[in-house]
Write a protein that holds these residues in place. Structure first.
Motif, PDB file in Angstrom:
ATOM      1  N   ILE A 188     -29.953 -81.118  55.584  1.00  0.00           N
ATOM      2  CA  ILE A 188     -28.808 -82.003  55.336  1.00  0.00           C
ATOM      3  C   ILE A 188     -27.550 -81.187  55.053  1.00  0.00           C
ATOM      4  CG2 ILE A 188     -27.847 -83.689  53.722  1.00  0.00           C
ATOM      5  CD1 ILE A 188     -30.800 -84.666  53.346  1.00  0.00           C
ATOM      6  N   ASN A 189     -27.681 -80.186  54.196  1.00  0.00           N
ATOM      7  CA  ASN A 189     -26.527 -79.365  53.823  1.00  0.00           C
ATOM      8  C   ASN A 189     -25.930 -78.653  55.036  1.00  0.00           C
ATOM      9  OD1 ASN A 189     -26.797 -80.110  51.154  1.00  0.00           O
ATOM     10  ND2 ASN A 189     -27.906 -78.264  50.559  1.00  0.00           N
ATOM     11  N   LEU A 190     -26.793 -78.174  55.911  1.00  0.00           N
ATOM     12  CA  LEU A 190     -26.311 -77.423  57.056  1.00  0.00           C
ATOM     13  C   LEU A 190     -25.700 -78.348  58.106  1.00  0.00           C
ATOM     14  CD1 LEU A 190     -27.132 -74.247  58.471  1.00  0.00           C
ATOM     15  CD2 LEU A 190     -27.555 -76.028  60.145  1.00  0.00           C
ATOM     16  N   LEU A 222     -39.890 -84.214  60.626  1.00  0.00           N
ATOM     17  CA  LEU A 222     -39.142 -85.351  60.084  1.00  0.00           C
ATOM     18  C   LEU A 222     -39.672 -86.665  60.631  1.00  0.00           C
ATOM     19  CD1 LEU A 222     -35.550 -83.859  60.550  1.00  0.00           C
ATOM     20  CD2 LEU A 222     -37.137 -83.517  58.638  1.00  0.00           C
ATOM     21  N   SER A 223     -39.168 -87.764  60.101  1.00  0.00           N
ATOM     22  CA  SER A 223     -39.620 -89.075  60.571  1.00  0.00           C
ATOM     23  C   SER A 223     -38.571 -90.144  60.276  1.00  0.00           C
ATOM     24  CB  SER A 223     -40.945 -89.462  59.899  1.00  0.00           C
ATOM     25  OG  SER A 223     -40.768 -89.573  58.490  1.00  0.00           O
ATOM     26  N   GLY A 224     -38.761 -91.304  60.851  1.00  0.00           N
ATOM     27  CA  GLY A 224     -37.929 -92.468  60.562  1.00  0.00           C
ATOM     28  C   GLY A 224     -36.470 -92.296  60.929  1.00  0.00           C
ATOM     29  N   ASN A 225     -35.612 -93.005  60.215  1.00  0.00           N
ATOM     30  CA  ASN A 225     -34.183 -92.973  60.500  1.00  0.00           C
ATOM     31  C   ASN A 225     -33.556 -91.619  60.228  1.00  0.00           C
ATOM     32  OD1 ASN A 225     -33.819 -95.644  61.438  1.00  0.00           O
ATOM     33  ND2 ASN A 225     -33.719 -96.432  59.351  1.00  0.00           N
ATOM     34  N   ALA A 227     -21.130 -98.567  49.608  1.00  0.00           N
ATOM     35  CA  ALA A 227     -21.952 -99.494  50.391  1.00  0.00           C
ATOM     36  C   ALA A 227     -23.161 -98.787  50.981  1.00  0.00           C
ATOM     37  CB  ALA A 227     -21.122-100.134  51.494  1.00  0.00           C
ATOM     38  N   ILE A 228     -22.937 -97.603  51.534  1.00  0.00           N
ATOM     39  CA  ILE A 228     -24.045 -96.843  52.112  1.00  0.00           C
ATOM     40  C   ILE A 228     -25.021 -96.431  51.010  1.00  0.00           C
ATOM     41  CG2 ILE A 228     -24.664 -94.654  53.230  1.00  0.00           C
ATOM     42  CD1 ILE A 228     -22.057 -94.871  54.820  1.00  0.00           C
ATOM     43  N   SER A 229     -24.498 -96.025  49.864  1.00  0.00           N
ATOM     44  CA  SER A 229     -25.349 -95.605  48.743  1.00  0.00           C
ATOM     45  C   SER A 229     -26.273 -96.726  48.289  1.00  0.00           C
ATOM     46  CB  SER A 229     -24.482 -95.147  47.563  1.00  0.00           C
ATOM     47  OG  SER A 229     -23.723 -94.020  47.890  1.00  0.00           O
ATOM     48  N   GLY A 230     -25.748 -97.942  48.300  1.00  0.00           N
ATOM     49  CA  GLY A 230     -26.543 -99.053  47.806  1.00  0.00           C
ATOM     50  C   GLY A 230     -27.491 -99.648  48.814  1.00  0.00           C
ATOM     51  N   ASP A 231     -27.262 -99.384  50.099  1.00  0.00           N
ATOM     52  CA  ASP A 231     -28.031-100.085  51.118  1.00  0.00           C
ATOM     53  C   ASP A 231     -28.876 -99.202  52.019  1.00  0.00           C
ATOM     54  OD1 ASP A 231     -27.089-102.663  50.376  1.00  0.00           O
ATOM     55  OD2 ASP A 231     -25.186-102.173  51.297  1.00  0.00           O
ATOM     56  N   THR A 232     -28.875 -97.902  51.777  1.00  0.00           N
ATOM     57  CA  THR A 232     -29.783 -97.002  52.482  1.00  0.00           C
ATOM     58  C   THR A 232     -30.487 -96.145  51.432  1.00  0.00           C
ATOM     59  OG1 THR A 232     -28.036 -95.329  52.768  1.00  0.00           O
ATOM     60  CG2 THR A 232     -28.307 -96.947  54.532  1.00  0.00           C
ATOM     61  N   SER A 233     -31.400 -95.323  51.863  1.00  0.00           N
ATOM     62  CA  SER A 233     -32.163 -94.549  50.877  1.00  0.00           C
ATOM     63  C   SER A 233     -32.606 -93.201  51.422  1.00  0.00           C
ATOM     64  CB  SER A 233     -33.401 -95.345  50.434  1.00  0.00           C
ATOM     65  OG  SER A 233     -34.250 -95.583  51.548  1.00  0.00           O
ATOM     66  N   GLY A 234     -33.062 -92.380  50.507  1.00  0.00           N
ATOM     67  CA  GLY A 234     -33.686 -91.111  50.854  1.00  0.00           C
ATOM     68  C   GLY A 234     -32.777 -90.125  51.567  1.00  0.00           C
ATOM     69  N   ASP A 235     -33.401 -89.274  52.380  1.00  0.00           N
ATOM     70  CA  ASP A 235     -32.663 -88.242  53.094  1.00  0.00           C
ATOM     71  C   ASP A 235     -31.721 -88.841  54.133  1.00  0.00           C
ATOM     72  OD1 ASP A 235     -33.970 -86.065  51.744  1.00  0.00           O
ATOM     73  OD2 ASP A 235     -35.743 -86.491  52.948  1.00  0.00           O
ATOM     74  N   LYS A 239     -28.604 -89.526  52.329  1.00  0.00           N
ATOM     75  CA  LYS A 239     -27.899 -88.293  51.974  1.00  0.00           C
ATOM     76  C   LYS A 239     -27.086 -87.748  53.143  1.00  0.00           C
ATOM     77  CE  LYS A 239     -31.345 -86.835  48.543  1.00  0.00           C
ATOM     78  NZ  LYS A 239     -32.401 -85.815  48.226  1.00  0.00           N
ATOM     79  N   LEU A 240     -27.659 -87.781  54.350  1.00  0.00           N
ATOM     80  CA  LEU A 240     -26.938 -87.266  55.509  1.00  0.00           C
ATOM     81  C   LEU A 240     -25.814 -88.214  55.916  1.00  0.00           C
ATOM     82  CD1 LEU A 240     -26.489 -85.129  57.582  1.00  0.00           C
ATOM     83  CD2 LEU A 240     -28.383 -86.040  58.930  1.00  0.00           C
ATOM     84  N   LEU A 241     -26.047 -89.513  55.808  1.00  0.00           N
ATOM     85  CA  LEU A 241     -24.979 -90.473  56.084  1.00  0.00           C
ATOM     86  C   LEU A 241     -23.786 -90.234  55.156  1.00  0.00           C
ATOM     87  CD1 LEU A 241     -26.937 -93.841  56.544  1.00  0.00           C
ATOM     88  CD2 LEU A 241     -25.710 -92.574  58.333  1.00  0.00           C
TER      89      LEU A 241
END
Length: 327
Positions: A56-58, A90-93, A306-314, A317-319
């Motif tokens: 994510i950082n990179l 990795l997996s998912g979104n 909005a993104i913080s409240g409606d998405t999760s995980g890694d 973080k990348l979003l």
């Protein structure tokens, strides 16, 4: 869940990227070295477990032109395919978002157009969004990539999956041959305004072909003059006329081509993660700061919140890295 939806173009009140300078959130990272970056990714995936935060950082701090070369530098350094390694770890979104950041803009657009067309249904909003908002040069590049990767032209794919005046609109846009001049001929603008009036408000029924011919061929600067003349001529906003004369995808497409749509369309339940990813990736180096401002103005909270409240995980973080901060 509430996500950002971009059905067409961004608000006409957003000043263009060209005239305001850089309005994105992701820029070239000073001193980035593709071989060193490849090493970071290798270490993140080597051994037991995966260091998602390092990935994510990179990727969240490199521009597209710094990310894409990592595919070659990774293979050069380790003799392995970076995409395959990422898919295995990795997996998912989160996986989908990471892979999206490693495509060139044309590759990503071509991929999204293919996904919008294939299968039982068609994602008309995606077709409108991409074809109505990209420059001629980008459209032509998308056509080349699409044909190379799918053995069928973009026009053929569009024609086989859409119909009527909406199909004609998309085929026109897919030519990548729209006037991009900043010059405006006021006499021609008046003629075009009169032609639109005769084709719509002043006619029983609607001559959609005339709207198509003017909106898809004329420059954005010229169309602004046309719409001004139209308002002066008939006392009605062109948006209202299009909404009265058309409906559905054709209406949405015509409004998008004329840059007449409101804000990247209102967030709401059920929006696809695919759309959210596409906006965050493709606009992070163009006008994400403007989108954030419009979002805050319209919804009273920041896009970041909005993104913080409606998405999760890694994935979240990348979003948020692409979003660039809160307002």
């Amino acid at each position: 869940m509430y996500y950002l939806v971009n059905v067409t173009l961004f608000s006409r009140c957003i000043v263009s990227f060209k005239s305001r300078g850089f309005r994105g959130t992701i820029q070239d990272f000073p001193g980035a070295d593709p071989l060193k970056d490849a090493e970071v990714l290798r270490k993140a995936m080597k051994g037991f477990g995966t260091d998602e935060q390092a990935i994510i950082n990179l990727l969240g701090s490199r521009s597209n032109r710094q990310r894409v070369p990592l595919l070659v530098s990774f293979k050069t350094a380790y003799g392995k395919d970076l995409i395959k390694d990422l898919k295995s770890e990795l997996s998912g979104n989160f996986e989908k978002l990471v892979l999206a950041t490693l495509k060139t803009p044309a590759q990503y657009d071509a991929y999204e157009l293919k996904e919008a067309i294939k299968g039982a249904g068609t994602d008309e909003a995606c077709l409108i969004e991409i074809l109505a908002s990209r420059s001629n040069a980008k459209i032509r590049e998308i056509n080349q990539v699409f044909k190379a990767e799918n053995k069928k032209s973009l026009e053929e794919s569009i024609s086989g999956d859409t119909s009527g005046h909406f199909r004609r609109l998309l085929v026109s846009l897919a030519q990548g041959n729209r006037d991009e001049s900043e010059n405006v001929d006021i006499s021609l603008a008046k003629q075009d305004a009169q032609a639109l009036y005769q084709a719509g408000e002043n006619k029983l029924g609607t001559d959609e072909s005339k709207f198509n011919a003017i909106l898809c061929a004329r420059s954005k600067a010229h169309l602004r003059a046309v719409f001004h003349e139209y308002q002066h001529m008939c006392g009605r906003d062109i948006v209202k006329s299009i909404e009265r004369e058309m409906s559905g995808d054709l209406e949405s497409g015509m409004l998008a081509v004329g840059e007449l749509s409101d804000l990247p369309s209102i967030i709401g339940a059920g929006t696809k993660d695919r759309t959210l990813m596409r906006i965050m990736v493709t606009r992070s180096e163009v006008d994400m700061l403007d989108i954030r401002q419009e979002y805050l103005k319209n919804y009273g909270k920041s896009l970041y919140t909005a993104i913080s409240g409606d998405t999760s995980g890694d994935y979240k973080k990348l979003l948020l890295k692409l979003c660039g901060g809160s307002d």
